[in-house]
Design an enzyme around this catalytic site. Structure first.
Site, PDB file in Angstrom:
ATOM      1  N   GLY A   1       2.430   2.375  10.702  1.00  0.00           N
ATOM      2  CA  GLY A   1       3.419   3.525  10.729  1.00  0.00           C
ATOM      3  C   GLY A   1       3.856   3.734  12.097  1.00  0.00           C
ATOM      4  O   GLY A   1       4.661   4.745  12.046  1.00  0.00           O
TER       5      GLY A   1
ATOM      6  N   GLU B   1      -5.763  -4.739  10.246  1.00  0.00           N
ATOM      7  CA  GLU B   1      -4.870  -3.534  10.511  1.00  0.00           C
ATOM      8  C   GLU B   1      -5.107  -2.743  11.889  1.00  0.00           C
ATOM      9  O   GLU B   1      -5.993  -1.896  11.745  1.00  0.00           O
ATOM     10  CB  GLU B   1      -4.624  -2.458   9.435  1.00  0.00           C
ATOM     11  CG  GLU B   1      -4.373  -3.209   8.242  1.00  0.00           C
ATOM     12  CD  GLU B   1      -3.605  -2.000   7.526  1.00  0.00           C
ATOM     13  OE1 GLU B   1      -2.473  -2.408   7.060  1.00  0.00           O
ATOM     14  OE2 GLU B   1      -4.215  -0.961   7.122  1.00  0.00           O
TER      15      GLU B   1
ATOM     16  N   GLU C   1      -7.070   5.139   7.329  1.00  0.00           N
ATOM     17  CA  GLU C   1      -6.808   6.426   6.889  1.00  0.00           C
ATOM     18  C   GLU C   1      -7.822   7.085   6.128  1.00  0.00           C
ATOM     19  O   GLU C   1      -7.906   8.512   6.274  1.00  0.00           O
ATOM     20  CB  GLU C   1      -5.386   6.403   6.257  1.00  0.00           C
ATOM     21  CG  GLU C   1      -4.321   6.396   7.308  1.00  0.00           C
ATOM     22  CD  GLU C   1      -2.984   5.809   6.579  1.00  0.00           C
ATOM     23  OE1 GLU C   1      -2.893   5.718   5.270  1.00  0.00           O
ATOM     24  OE2 GLU C   1      -1.990   5.228   7.234  1.00  0.00           O
TER      25      GLU C   1
ATOM     26  N   HIS D   1      -9.585   1.551   4.407  1.00  0.00           N
ATOM     27  CA  HIS D   1      -8.487   1.614   5.114  1.00  0.00           C
ATOM     28  C   HIS D   1      -8.499   2.565   6.270  1.00  0.00           C
ATOM     29  O   HIS D   1      -9.443   3.750   6.235  1.00  0.00           O
ATOM     30  CB  HIS D   1      -7.351   2.184   4.269  1.00  0.00           C
ATOM     31  CG  HIS D   1      -6.213   2.088   4.953  1.00  0.00           C
ATOM     32  ND1 HIS D   1      -5.439   3.072   5.946  1.00  0.00           N
ATOM     33  CD2 HIS D   1      -5.106   1.222   4.684  1.00  0.00           C
ATOM     34  CE1 HIS D   1      -4.340   2.865   6.157  1.00  0.00           C
ATOM     35  NE2 HIS D   1      -3.962   1.868   5.751  1.00  0.00           N
TER      36      HIS D   1
ATOM     37  N   GLY E   1       2.743  -1.082   4.388  1.00  0.00           N
ATOM     38  CA  GLY E   1       2.682   0.390   3.909  1.00  0.00           C
ATOM     39  C   GLY E   1       4.266   0.785   3.667  1.00  0.00           C
ATOM     40  O   GLY E   1       4.666   0.530   2.568  1.00  0.00           O
ATOM     41  N   GLY E   2       4.690   1.451   4.686  1.00  0.00           N
ATOM     42  CA  GLY E   2       6.188   2.003   4.619  1.00  0.00           C
ATOM     43  C   GLY E   2       7.222   1.068   3.892  1.00  0.00           C
ATOM     44  O   GLY E   2       7.888   1.517   2.934  1.00  0.00           O
TER      45      GLY E   2
ATOM     46  N   ASN F   1       1.060  -1.139  -0.043  1.00  0.00           N
ATOM     47  CA  ASN F   1       0.036  -0.189   0.140  1.00  0.00           C
ATOM     48  C   ASN F   1       0.778   1.303   0.180  1.00  0.00           C
ATOM     49  O   ASN F   1       1.377   1.567   1.111  1.00  0.00           O
ATOM     50  CB  ASN F   1      -0.775  -0.144   1.226  1.00  0.00           C
ATOM     51  CG  ASN F   1      -1.715   1.138   1.351  1.00  0.00           C
ATOM     52  OD1 ASN F   1      -1.846   2.118   0.282  1.00  0.00           O
ATOM     53  ND2 ASN F   1      -1.959   1.382   2.657  1.00  0.00           N
ATOM     54  N   TRP F   2       1.011   1.774  -1.262  1.00  0.00           N
ATOM     55  CA  TRP F   2       2.018   2.813  -1.184  1.00  0.00           C
ATOM     56  C   TRP F   2       1.366   4.332  -0.664  1.00  0.00           C
ATOM     57  O   TRP F   2       2.179   5.214  -0.516  1.00  0.00           O
ATOM     58  CB  TRP F   2       2.416   3.085  -2.723  1.00  0.00           C
ATOM     59  CG  TRP F   2       3.378   2.218  -3.176  1.00  0.00           C
ATOM     60  CD1 TRP F   2       3.700   1.031  -2.880  1.00  0.00           C
ATOM     61  CD2 TRP F   2       4.278   2.596  -4.347  1.00  0.00           C
ATOM     62  NE1 TRP F   2       4.572   0.468  -3.664  1.00  0.00           N
ATOM     63  CE2 TRP F   2       4.938   1.136  -4.716  1.00  0.00           C
ATOM     64  CE3 TRP F   2       4.542   3.553  -5.210  1.00  0.00           C
ATOM     65  CZ2 TRP F   2       5.981   1.317  -5.584  1.00  0.00           C
ATOM     66  CZ3 TRP F   2       5.083   3.484  -6.097  1.00  0.00           C
ATOM     67  CH2 TRP F   2       6.326   2.282  -6.254  1.00  0.00           C
ATOM     68  N   LYS F   3       0.215   4.259  -0.227  1.00  0.00           N
ATOM     69  CA  LYS F   3      -0.387   5.478   0.325  1.00  0.00           C
ATOM     70  C   LYS F   3      -0.045   6.662  -0.817  1.00  0.00           C
ATOM     71  O   LYS F   3      -0.150   6.437  -1.949  1.00  0.00           O
ATOM     72  CB  LYS F   3      -0.055   5.678   1.443  1.00  0.00           C
ATOM     73  CG  LYS F   3      -0.009   4.482   2.532  1.00  0.00           C
ATOM     74  CD  LYS F   3       0.027   4.698   3.871  1.00  0.00           C
ATOM     75  CE  LYS F   3      -0.123   3.401   4.859  1.00  0.00           C
ATOM     76  NZ  LYS F   3      -0.112   3.689   6.232  1.00  0.00           N
TER      77      LYS F   3
ATOM     78  N   SER G   1       2.910  -2.091  10.359  1.00  0.00           N
ATOM     79  CA  SER G   1       4.384  -1.918  10.814  1.00  0.00           C
ATOM     80  C   SER G   1       4.907  -3.276  10.567  1.00  0.00           C
ATOM     81  O   SER G   1       5.956  -3.824  11.186  1.00  0.00           O
ATOM     82  CB  SER G   1       4.579  -1.680  12.200  1.00  0.00           C
ATOM     83  OG  SER G   1       4.348  -0.294  12.568  1.00  0.00           O
TER      84      SER G   1
END
Ligand code: PGA
Length: 238
Positions: free
Chosen positions: A164, A158, A93, A91, A217-218, A7-9, A196
């Site tokens: 994150g 999640e 976010e 998600h 993600g990251g 998930n590149w956001k 994470s």
């Protein structure tokens, strides 16, 4: 076979196609399927690059309607047209930053089906909810309200407090939640863990019963880390 989703956001430019090229060049990983979900601006370009490869391309959100006067929104049909096969919906976010409720997430997942996409429906508790002992009640409510009817489905657990932050639940906590979710979704539905996930904790998290992969993600923004996570899936180790 586990599903490892990046998930590149809100990261990436056209030049980031080099990262997808790196994943394609690395070749298939036995035991893991790769799916990259870039911002909508990059879906078509990435899908073109990944065509006929082992790397799939998805999106991060869609609108519930197929078209219309919805300035700034993107229909699931448009994502399918651009080459996406999956779309993340719900998600945290989006739930917190855009006020998306369970009925909204449900409508977006249904839109994904209408467009021939597989929805990746995200659920997760906040830290306050976990500390109050309400995790399973919250997840039960989110699942009941967000999951669409029959169709191919991926669910992602999640915990909001793990996204994150570098913090993750213990394998026992993940096992409890994934067992709970697995009992509430059709048999064979991959239930991903997200929050994470990194190369150094992926092996332990992916080995938990009822974990069918990861939503990353990251660490998905670095091909080496993303590939290391995928290689940690059970059955992938050399
Ligand atoms: P993270 O994000 O891996 O950077 O914690 C996961 C996600 O939000 O999907």
């Amino acid at each position: 076979m586990q599903l490892i989703v990046g998930n590149w956001k809100m990261h990436g430019r056209l030049a980031s196609v080099a990262l997808v090229e790196a994943l394609v060049r690395a070749g298939p990983i036995p035991g893991a399927r790769l799916l990259v979900c870039p911002p909508a601006t990059l879906v078509a370009r990435f899908a073109e690059t990944a065509r006929q490869s082992h790397v799939g391309i998805g999106a991060q959100d869609c609108h519930a309607e197929p078209e219309g006067a919805f300035t700034g929104d993107i229909a699931a049909e448009m994502l399918a047209d651009a080459g996406a096969t999956h779309v993340i919906v719900g998600h945290s976010e989006r739930r917190t930053g855009h006020g998306e409720t369970d009925p909204v997430v449900h409508a977006k997942a249904a839109a994904a089906y209408r467009a021939g996409l597989t929805p990746i429906v995200c659920v997760g508790e906040t830290l306050a909810e976990r500390e109050a002992g309400a995790t399973l009640a919250i997840l039960g409510r989110q699942l009941e309200g967000s999951l669409p009817g029959a169709g191919p489905l991926v669910v992602a657990y999640e915990p909001v407090w793990a996204i994150g932050t570098g913090r993750t639940p213990t394998p026992a906590e993940v096992a409890e939640v994934h067992g709970f979710i697995a009992a509430r979704v059709p048999a064979g539905t991959p239930v991903l863990y997200g929050g994470s996930v990194r190369p150094d904790n992926a092996r332990a998290l992916l080995a938990v019963p009822n974990v069918g992969g990861a939503l990353v993600g990251g660490a998905s923004l670095t091909p080496r880390d993303f590939l290391a996570i995928a290689s940690a899936a059970p059955g992938s180790a050399p």
